[in-house]
Design a protein around this motif. Structure first.
Motif, PDB file in Angstrom:
ATOM      1  N   MET A   1       0.828  -1.203   0.000  1.00 49.98           N
ATOM      2  CA  MET A   1       0.000   0.000   0.000  1.00 49.98           C
ATOM      3  C   MET A   1       0.865   1.256   0.000  1.00 49.98           C
ATOM      4  O   MET A   1       0.621   2.194  -0.750  1.00 49.98           O
ATOM      5  CB  MET A   1      -0.872  -0.043   1.256  1.00 49.98           C
ATOM      6  CG  MET A   1      -1.754   1.151   1.436  1.00 49.98           C
ATOM      7  SD  MET A   1      -2.794   0.821   2.905  1.00 49.98           S
ATOM      8  CE  MET A   1      -3.685   2.356   2.941  1.00 49.98           C
TER       9      MET A   1
ATOM     10  N   GLY B   1       0.880   2.934  -3.403  1.00 49.49           N
ATOM     11  CA  GLY B   1       0.020   4.097  -3.215  1.00 49.49           C
ATOM     12  C   GLY B   1       0.739   5.411  -3.448  1.00 49.49           C
ATOM     13  O   GLY B   1       0.207   6.321  -4.093  1.00 49.49           O
TER      14      GLY B   1
ATOM     15  N   LYS C   1      -5.339   5.134  -3.145  1.00 54.91           N
ATOM     16  CA  LYS C   1      -5.892   3.848  -2.739  1.00 54.91           C
ATOM     17  C   LYS C   1      -5.492   2.835  -3.813  1.00 54.91           C
ATOM     18  O   LYS C   1      -5.596   3.125  -5.004  1.00 54.91           O
ATOM     19  CB  LYS C   1      -7.402   4.036  -2.735  1.00 54.91           C
ATOM     20  CG  LYS C   1      -8.205   2.940  -2.162  1.00 54.91           C
ATOM     21  CD  LYS C   1      -9.647   3.449  -2.117  1.00 54.91           C
ATOM     22  CE  LYS C   1     -10.584   2.401  -1.617  1.00 54.91           C
ATOM     23  NZ  LYS C   1     -11.948   2.957  -1.462  1.00 54.91           N
TER      24      LYS C   1
ATOM     25  N   ASN D   1     -11.154   6.002   3.501  1.00 53.85           N
ATOM     26  CA  ASN D   1     -11.201   5.756   2.062  1.00 53.85           C
ATOM     27  C   ASN D   1      -9.824   5.405   1.497  1.00 53.85           C
ATOM     28  O   ASN D   1      -9.512   5.684   0.349  1.00 53.85           O
ATOM     29  CB  ASN D   1     -11.798   6.955   1.314  1.00 53.85           C
ATOM     30  CG  ASN D   1     -12.200   6.573  -0.107  1.00 53.85           C
ATOM     31  OD1 ASN D   1     -12.359   5.384  -0.420  1.00 53.85           O
ATOM     32  ND2 ASN D   1     -12.334   7.571  -0.969  1.00 53.85           N
ATOM     33  N   LEU D   2      -8.998   4.772   2.331  1.00 52.36           N
ATOM     34  CA  LEU D   2      -7.665   4.372   1.849  1.00 52.36           C
ATOM     35  C   LEU D   2      -7.512   2.860   1.757  1.00 52.36           C
ATOM     36  O   LEU D   2      -6.687   2.351   1.017  1.00 52.36           O
ATOM     37  CB  LEU D   2      -6.576   4.916   2.780  1.00 52.36           C
ATOM     38  CG  LEU D   2      -6.201   6.375   2.554  1.00 52.36           C
ATOM     39  CD1 LEU D   2      -5.258   6.857   3.638  1.00 52.36           C
ATOM     40  CD2 LEU D   2      -5.567   6.557   1.170  1.00 52.36           C
ATOM     41  N   ARG D   3      -8.321   2.138   2.560  1.00 57.93           N
ATOM     42  CA  ARG D   3      -8.171   0.691   2.559  1.00 57.93           C
ATOM     43  C   ARG D   3      -9.560   0.072   2.559  1.00 57.93           C
ATOM     44  O   ARG D   3     -10.242   0.042   3.586  1.00 57.93           O
ATOM     45  CB  ARG D   3      -7.374   0.266   3.797  1.00 57.93           C
ATOM     46  CG  ARG D   3      -6.772  -1.123   3.715  1.00 57.93           C
ATOM     47  CD  ARG D   3      -7.726  -2.183   4.190  1.00 57.93           C
ATOM     48  NE  ARG D   3      -7.125  -3.514   4.086  1.00 57.93           N
ATOM     49  CZ  ARG D   3      -7.757  -4.622   4.433  1.00 57.93           C
ATOM     50  NH1 ARG D   3      -8.988  -4.578   4.906  1.00 57.93           N
ATOM     51  NH2 ARG D   3      -7.166  -5.777   4.298  1.00 57.93           N
TER      52      ARG D   3
END
Lengths: 388, 211
Positions: free
Chosen positions: A81, A85, A226, A236-238
C-alpha cells in the motif's frame, strides 16, 4: 511433544497472548457488527468505538495521531500500500524508487514489480553488518525520486538502520521515506515527532498479537492513492470490512509490550550469543553488535549445513530458522547474508534465533547445549572441517 | 508431528553409516553443488584383483537428504564390484530410502555423483579409462541428465526443460524453457554451469531462459 517445543522463531510468528485473545473475544461473540456511523444501531456504534480506541493505542505507540493509522491485513499489505500508493500518487513527479538490498520480500518484490512496469529502482548496498551506506543513498536521490523505502530492523540479522540520518537526508532532498518496521515495532520504539519518516509498516503477529493484522502509519498530508478498490473504509484508503477483533487484539498486544520485557528478552539473547561465541569455535555473529534489535541473534556455524542443524534441533524439540538454501523453497541462499557480503557458505550454516516474551533462561541454556553437541557431530562428518 | 522424510531417511540422517575419511584411499571423489551449497566426499578402497569395493566411507557438508543418500549408497556398494556400483542409480538409492521430497532431489543426486567421481578417480589412476571424447550434443545431454528440475524431482532432460543445445568451437549454448525470473531459474543455471563447464574442451557456457 508439540507443547514442549522451545520456540526460537518469533520473527516468523509468535504465540498469541491469552490476554490478547480475551480482549478480542467480545468482538466475535457480542459486538460482531460492522463499524457504523453514530446514527446507526448501537452494536455498530460500539464496534466503531472499539476500532477507534484500538487506532488511538497504536497511534500513541508511535507518538502519532489516530488519523494517521490505517489498519491492514499485515505487513505485506502495508508495504504494498505504501509503495504502490505513493508512487501512483506521485506519478507526475517521477518514476524512481530507492530501496535497500536487504529488504524483506514485501518491499523487495513490490520494488521489482514496479521495475517491470518501467520504474527505475536502485537497490542500495549495505556494509558487512547490514547497515546502509547513507552517502550512497544521498547520491542516489534524484529529482525523479518519488520514494525511499528502507527497513528499520532486518528480518534475518536484526540490524537496525540509522533512521535518524536516513530520514533527515530524505527530508533535506524533499523525498518521502517509508520504513518497514515489522521486525522492530515496540521492541525498538519510533517517535514520529522526532524522526521525520512518512510511512511506517507495522504488524501484530511479531508481538503476540493475532496474525493477519497490521497497520500503516501515514504522516498527515502524505500523497497516497488507494490501491485496492472497494468500499470507503479506513479514511477511504483501505477498502474491505474492518477486522475489528484483529484491531482490538493488535492494540492489546501493543499495550502489553513493556520496556522491562524488552530488557529481559535482550538479556536472554545476549546470554545465547555470549555462550555460543565462547563455547563453540568457528562461529560468526551475522549483523551488527551495537545496532541490533533486542530479540534477534543470527549465527553462522562454519562447516555445517543449516537444514541438517535445524532438523536435529527439531527432533530435540527446538524450533529455529536458517538462511541455508536447502531450507528455502526457492533453493536460494538468504539474500540478506549474501547482501552483507557473506558467501554461500556463510548462509549455508546460519541459524536465526528470535526471542519472545515466552522464552526462558532454561530453554536458552538447553538449546545452546544441544547445538554444541549437534555442531560437533556434524563437523565430525564434514569434509571441510579439519579435525584438531 | 509429520516430517517430510521417511523413517529410513531420518534413521540414516541421525545415525549415518560408514562416515569418515579413509587415509590414502584408492579412489576419492569430491562433489559440490553451487545450487545448494552442499558437498560430499566419497573414499574407496578397492581390491585390484577383483575390482570389489572393500571399504567405502563418506563425509558430508550437506542437508538431511544428502547425508541419508550418501549413507545408504555406502551400504549398497560395499562388497560390490566397481561396475555394479557404477550402475547404482539415484533412483535406486532413493527407493531404498523410502523416497525423498522432490525438491531435495539434487542434494541426494550429489551423493551418487560423489560415488561415481570416486570410481572414476580410481579408474583414471589405474589406467582403466579410454581416451577423452570430444564434446558433442549427446555428451552435454548426458551431463544435463544430472541437473535436477526441482519442480518435478526428475532431471531437466527428462522433464523437457532443455529445448536446444548448440555447440560451437568450445562454446555451448543451452536453451531452457523457463522464464528468467522463475523461482528456480538461478538454481538450475548454477547447476548447469557446474556440470558443463568442467568438460575438457569447453571454454564458455551460456544458459538462456525464455522471457
Amino acid at each position: 511433544m508439540e507443547d514442549k517445543t522451545a520456540y526460537f522463531d518469533n520473527s516468523a510468528s509468535t504465540r498469541l497472548d491469552e490476554r490478547v485473545f480475551e480482549a478480542m473475544k467480545p468482538y466475535y461473540f457480542d459486538t460482531y457488527a460492522v463499524a457504523t456511523s453514530e446514527f446507526a444501531y448501537s452494536m455498530g456504534i460500539d464496534a466503531k468505538e472499539a476500532l477507534e480506541e484500538a487506532r488511538s493505542t497504536i497511534a500513541d505507540s508511535l507518538n502519532a495521531s489516530p488519523g494517521e493509522i490505517v489498519f491492514t491485513s499485515g505487513s505485506t499489505e502495508s508495504s504494498n500500500m505504501a509503495i504502490k500508493g505513493v508512487t501512483s500518487a506521485l506519478k507526475n513527479k517521477g518514476r524512481h524508487l530507492i530501496v535497500s538490498k536487504i529488504e524483506d520480500f514485501p518491499v523487495l518484490n513490490t520494488a521489482k514489480s514496479l521495475e517491470k512496469q518501467g520504474f527505475e529502482v536502485d537497490f542500495i548496498e549495505v556494509d558487512d553488518t547490514g547497515r546502509l551506506n547513507t552517502e550512497q543513498l544521498a547520491e542516489t536521490i534524484t529529482d525523479e525520486t518519488v520514494l525511499v523505502s528502507i527497513q528499520h530492523a532486518n528480518q534475518e540479522i536484526g540490524t537496525l538502520q540509522d533512521l535518524e540520518s536516513i530520514s533527515s537526508i530524505c527530508r533535506e532532498k524533499g523525498v518521502l521515506l517509508h520504513t518497514d518496521a515489522t521486525h522492530s515495532f515496540t521492541r525498538v520504539p519510533i517517535d514520529v515527532q522526532q524522526i521525520p519518516v512518512d510511512l511506517i509498516t507495522i504488524a501484530s503477529h511479531t508481538i503476540h498479537g493475532p496474525r493477519g493484522v497490521g497497520g500503516l502509519y501515514i504522516r498527515k498530508g502524505t500523497p497516497i492513492n488507494k490501491w485496492m478498490d472497494g468500499g470507503f473504509q479506513e479514511f477511504n484508503l483501505r477498502a474491505g470490512l474492518e477486522n475489528i477483533p484483529g484491531a482490538v487484539g493488535f492494540a492489546k498486544a501493543v499495550e502489553l509490550v513493556t520496556e522491562e520485557e524488552n530488557k529481559q528478552i535482550k538479556a536472554l539473547r545476549d546470554h545465547l550469543i555470549e555462550r555460543i561465541s565462547s563455547e563453540i569455535t568457528d562461529v560468526i555473529l551475522n549483523g551488527s553488535k551495537e545496532h541490533r534489535s533486542p530479540h534477534n541473534a543470527n549465527i553462522t556455524f562454519h562447516y555445517v549445513e543449516g537444514e541438517s542443524l535445524t532438523l536435529h534441533l527439531d527432533m530435540r524439540g527446538f524450533a529455529v530458522n536458517t538462511g541455508s538454501a536447502c531450507f528455502s523453497r526457492s533453493l536460494e541462499a538468504s539474500h540478506v547474508i549474501l547482501g552483507i557480503g557473506g558467501d554461500h557458505e556463510r548462509a549455508h550454516g546460519s541459524l536465526r534465533f528470535t526471542f519472545s516474551r515466552y522464552n526462558t533462561l532454561e530453554e536458552t541454556d538447553t538449546i545452546v547445549d544441544a547445538i554444541k553437541e549437534i555442531v560437533a557431530q556434524l563437523r565430525e562428518i564434514s569434509p571441510l572441517y579439519e579435525k584438531k | 508431528m509429520k516430517f517430510p522424510y521417511s523413517e529410513k531417511v531420518l534413521d540414516h540422517f541421525k545415525n549415518p553409516r560408514n562416515v569418515g575419511k579413509i587415509e590414502n584411499p584408492d579412489g576419492k571423489g569430491l562433489e559440490g553443488s553451487p545450487a545448494c551449497g552442499d558437498m560430499v566426499a566419497v573414499y574407496l578402497n578397492v581390491n585390484p584383483e577383483t575390482l570389489v569395493i572393500e571399504d567405502i566411507k563418506f563425509e558430508s557438508y550437506g542437508c538431511a537428504s544428502n547425508i541419508a543418500t550418501a549413507s545408504i549408497i555406502t551400504e549398497m556398494t560395499k562388497g560390490k564390484t566397481l561396475d555394479e556400483a557404477k550402475n547404482i542409480s539415484w533412483k535406486q538409492a532413493t527407493e531404498e530410502l523410502g523416497g525423498l521430497p522432490t525438491v531435495k532431489a539434487h542434494c541426494s543426486v550429489l551423493a551418487v555423483e560423489g560415488l561415481r567421481a570416486a570410481i572414476r578417480d580410481y579408474e583414471e589412476k589405474h589406467g582403466l579409462v579410454s581416451e577423452k571424447e570430444t564434446t558433442t550434443e549427446e555428451v552435454v545431454r548426458r551431463r544435463l541428465k544430472h541437473v535436477m528440475n526441482p519442480m518435478a524431482g526428475l532431471d531437466i532432460i527428462r522433464t523437457e526443460l532443455v529445448t536446444k543445445i548448440e555447440i560451437n568451437e568450445g562454446s555451448v549454448r543451452i536453451l531452457i524453457d523457463l522464464p528468467s525470473d522463475h523461482q528456480f531459474a538461478s538454481a538450475i543455471k548454477e547447476d548447469i554451469l557446474e556440470k558443463v563447464e568442467s568438460l575438457w574442451d569447453i571454454e564458455e557456457v551460456n544458459v538462456v531462459f525464455t522471457e
